[in-house]
Design a protein around this motif. Structure first.
Motif, PDB file in Angstrom:
ATOM      1  N   GLY A 109      -9.605  -1.407  -1.395  1.00  0.00           N
ATOM      2  CA  GLY A 109      -8.979  -0.486  -2.335  1.00  0.00           C
ATOM      3  C   GLY A 109      -8.488  -1.194  -3.578  1.00  0.00           C
ATOM      4  O   GLY A 109      -8.091  -2.363  -3.527  1.00  0.00           O
ATOM      5  N   THR A 110      -8.544  -0.507  -4.701  1.00  0.00           N
ATOM      6  CA  THR A 110      -7.945  -0.962  -5.951  1.00  0.00           C
ATOM      7  C   THR A 110      -7.262   0.238  -6.588  1.00  0.00           C
ATOM      8  O   THR A 110      -7.379   1.360  -6.097  1.00  0.00           O
ATOM      9  N   SER A 111      -6.527   0.007  -7.644  1.00  0.00           N
ATOM     10  CA  SER A 111      -5.872   1.097  -8.365  1.00  0.00           C
ATOM     11  C   SER A 111      -6.412   1.157  -9.788  1.00  0.00           C
ATOM     12  O   SER A 111      -6.328   0.171 -10.524  1.00  0.00           O
ATOM     13  N   LYS A 112      -6.965   2.300 -10.158  1.00  0.00           N
ATOM     14  CA  LYS A 112      -7.530   2.452 -11.504  1.00  0.00           C
ATOM     15  C   LYS A 112      -7.684   3.929 -11.819  1.00  0.00           C
ATOM     16  O   LYS A 112      -8.165   4.701 -10.978  1.00  0.00           O
ATOM     17  N   LEU A 113      -7.270   4.328 -13.003  1.00  0.00           N
ATOM     18  CA  LEU A 113      -7.513   5.694 -13.439  1.00  0.00           C
ATOM     19  C   LEU A 113      -9.015   5.927 -13.522  1.00  0.00           C
ATOM     20  O   LEU A 113      -9.762   5.062 -13.977  1.00  0.00           O
ATOM     21  N   LEU A 114      -9.450   7.087 -13.088  1.00  0.00           N
ATOM     22  CA  LEU A 114     -10.880   7.384 -13.085  1.00  0.00           C
ATOM     23  C   LEU A 114     -11.481   7.259 -14.477  1.00  0.00           C
ATOM     24  O   LEU A 114     -12.595   6.750 -14.645  1.00  0.00           O
ATOM     25  N   ILE A 115     -10.753   7.679 -15.487  1.00  0.00           N
ATOM     26  CA  ILE A 115     -11.272   7.663 -16.846  1.00  0.00           C
ATOM     27  C   ILE A 115     -11.514   6.240 -17.352  1.00  0.00           C
ATOM     28  O   ILE A 115     -12.282   6.015 -18.288  1.00  0.00           O
ATOM     29  N   LEU A 126     -16.633   1.972  -2.521  1.00  0.00           N
ATOM     30  CA  LEU A 126     -17.386   2.834  -1.608  1.00  0.00           C
ATOM     31  C   LEU A 126     -18.314   2.035  -0.702  1.00  0.00           C
ATOM     32  O   LEU A 126     -18.505   2.390   0.465  1.00  0.00           O
ATOM     33  N   ASP A 127     -18.874   0.930  -1.209  1.00  0.00           N
ATOM     34  CA  ASP A 127     -19.832   0.185  -0.403  1.00  0.00           C
ATOM     35  C   ASP A 127     -19.165  -0.500   0.781  1.00  0.00           C
ATOM     36  O   ASP A 127     -19.755  -0.596   1.859  1.00  0.00           O
ATOM     37  N   GLN A 168      -6.541   6.617  -7.378  1.00  0.00           N
ATOM     38  CA  GLN A 168      -7.156   6.370  -6.071  1.00  0.00           C
ATOM     39  C   GLN A 168      -8.388   7.231  -5.839  1.00  0.00           C
ATOM     40  O   GLN A 168      -8.765   7.474  -4.680  1.00  0.00           O
ATOM     41  N   SER A 169      -9.047   7.687  -6.891  1.00  0.00           N
ATOM     42  CA  SER A 169     -10.183   8.594  -6.709  1.00  0.00           C
ATOM     43  C   SER A 169     -11.316   7.943  -5.927  1.00  0.00           C
ATOM     44  O   SER A 169     -11.953   8.587  -5.086  1.00  0.00           O
ATOM     45  N   HIS A 170     -11.590   6.653  -6.178  1.00  0.00           N
ATOM     46  CA  HIS A 170     -12.668   5.963  -5.463  1.00  0.00           C
ATOM     47  C   HIS A 170     -12.327   5.759  -3.997  1.00  0.00           C
ATOM     48  O   HIS A 170     -13.136   6.020  -3.113  1.00  0.00           O
ATOM     49  N   TYR A 171     -11.110   5.300  -3.719  1.00  0.00           N
ATOM     50  CA  TYR A 171     -10.676   5.065  -2.335  1.00  0.00           C
ATOM     51  C   TYR A 171     -10.577   6.380  -1.566  1.00  0.00           C
ATOM     52  O   TYR A 171     -11.011   6.475  -0.410  1.00  0.00           O
ATOM     53  N   ALA A 172     -10.029   7.415  -2.214  1.00  0.00           N
ATOM     54  CA  ALA A 172      -9.904   8.716  -1.565  1.00  0.00           C
ATOM     55  C   ALA A 172     -11.273   9.299  -1.240  1.00  0.00           C
ATOM     56  O   ALA A 172     -11.487   9.871  -0.165  1.00  0.00           O
TER      57      ALA A 172
END
Length: 263
Positions: A109-115, A126-127, A168-172
């Motif tokens: 996991g990392t923290s980053k705004l989707l935009i 995801l991988d 957290q869009s990628h982790y979620a």
């Protein structure tokens, strides 16, 4: 027990005589706690994996020292690489005389705004988190089916598969995928006697998280929990042990939230 300040729960033999494989078990979080709990619950032999060789060696030595169990083996593995996944499962099958329980704990996991997120960061999370769980589940299912003696797979998901959190869009998305994978794979695996379930922690506070997350964020997240605290890693591992045990013999395709988070 005081739910706000819980006392460590000792093992009750839930996995007596079982063999267990745990991925990403060399840190200070849920994976290591699950490995330790498996031993305390009576497993006869254990394989732990991690991508970091030095940390893995330390984890194996620590588990042996704490528990006295000698049948503990380590094998490096990057779950993003299919060859590594197959090598790990084959190693565990040989070392343990067959894997009874697989606990899929590897995630990133990392923290980053989707935009602001680049494709590479999205795909990396995801991988490891989703595709890595799929690879381990897929190959373990093949091996368990061929052996014909059943088995159990427990996946580590997250309440973020249900709930929203900024950055957290990628982790979620990955953890929601783990939930769906668990449900669908469980239907296939039921045909040859393998159960597949998932555990979804909300906030699990461990040394690695404390080191990486801002204190203000941790306080905010803890404030959302009904108990006013995050889960201890062993509390999440306890739920994994239940799902891995024969007490959960009629559970498959289920996802248990290990959470006190308020709606």
């Amino acid at each position: 027990m005081d739910i706000h300040n819980p006392t460590y729960v000792e093992g009750h033999g839930l996995l007596k005589g079982k063999s267990v494989l745990v991925t990403a078990a060399a840190g200070a979080g849920i994976g290591y706690a699950a490995a330790l709990k498996a031993i305390e619950e009576g497993c006869r032999a254990l394989v732990v994996s991690d991508i970091h060789e030095g940390r893995l060696t330390d984890a194996v030595n620590s588990l042996k020292e704490k528990t006295g169990l000698r049948n503990i083996y380590g094998k490096t593995c990057n779950v993003a690489v299919e060859e590594d996944v197959q090598a790990l499962v084959n190693f565990a099958e040989d070392a343990l005389g067959g894997v009874d329980v697989l606990i899929n704990n590897a995630g990133l996991g990392t923290s980053k705004l989707l935009i602001e997120m680049e494709d590479a960061e999205w795909m990396k999370v995801l991988d490891v988190t989703l595709n890595g769980t799929m690879r381990m589940t897929r190959y373990m299912m093949k091996v368990m089916k061929a052996r014909g003696q059943g088995g159990v797979i427990v996946n580590n998901a997250s309440v973020l598969g249900w709930r929203a959190q900024k950055e957290q869009s990628h982790y979620a998305a990955a953890k929601a995928g783990v939930m769906a994978l668990t449900r669908c794979a469980a239907l296939e695996a039921a045909e040859f006697g393998v159960r597949i379930n998932a555990v979804s922690p909300s906030l699990c506070v461990h040394p690695m998280l404390k080191k990486s997350a801002p204190e203000a964020l941790l306080q905010e997240l803890e404030g959302r929990e009904a108990y006013g605290r995050g889960a201890e890693a062993w509390e999440v591992a306890n739920v994994m042990m239940f799902l891995a045990s024969d007490y959960a013999s009629y559970l498959t395709g289920e996802n248990i939230a290990c959470s006190s988070q308020q709606a």
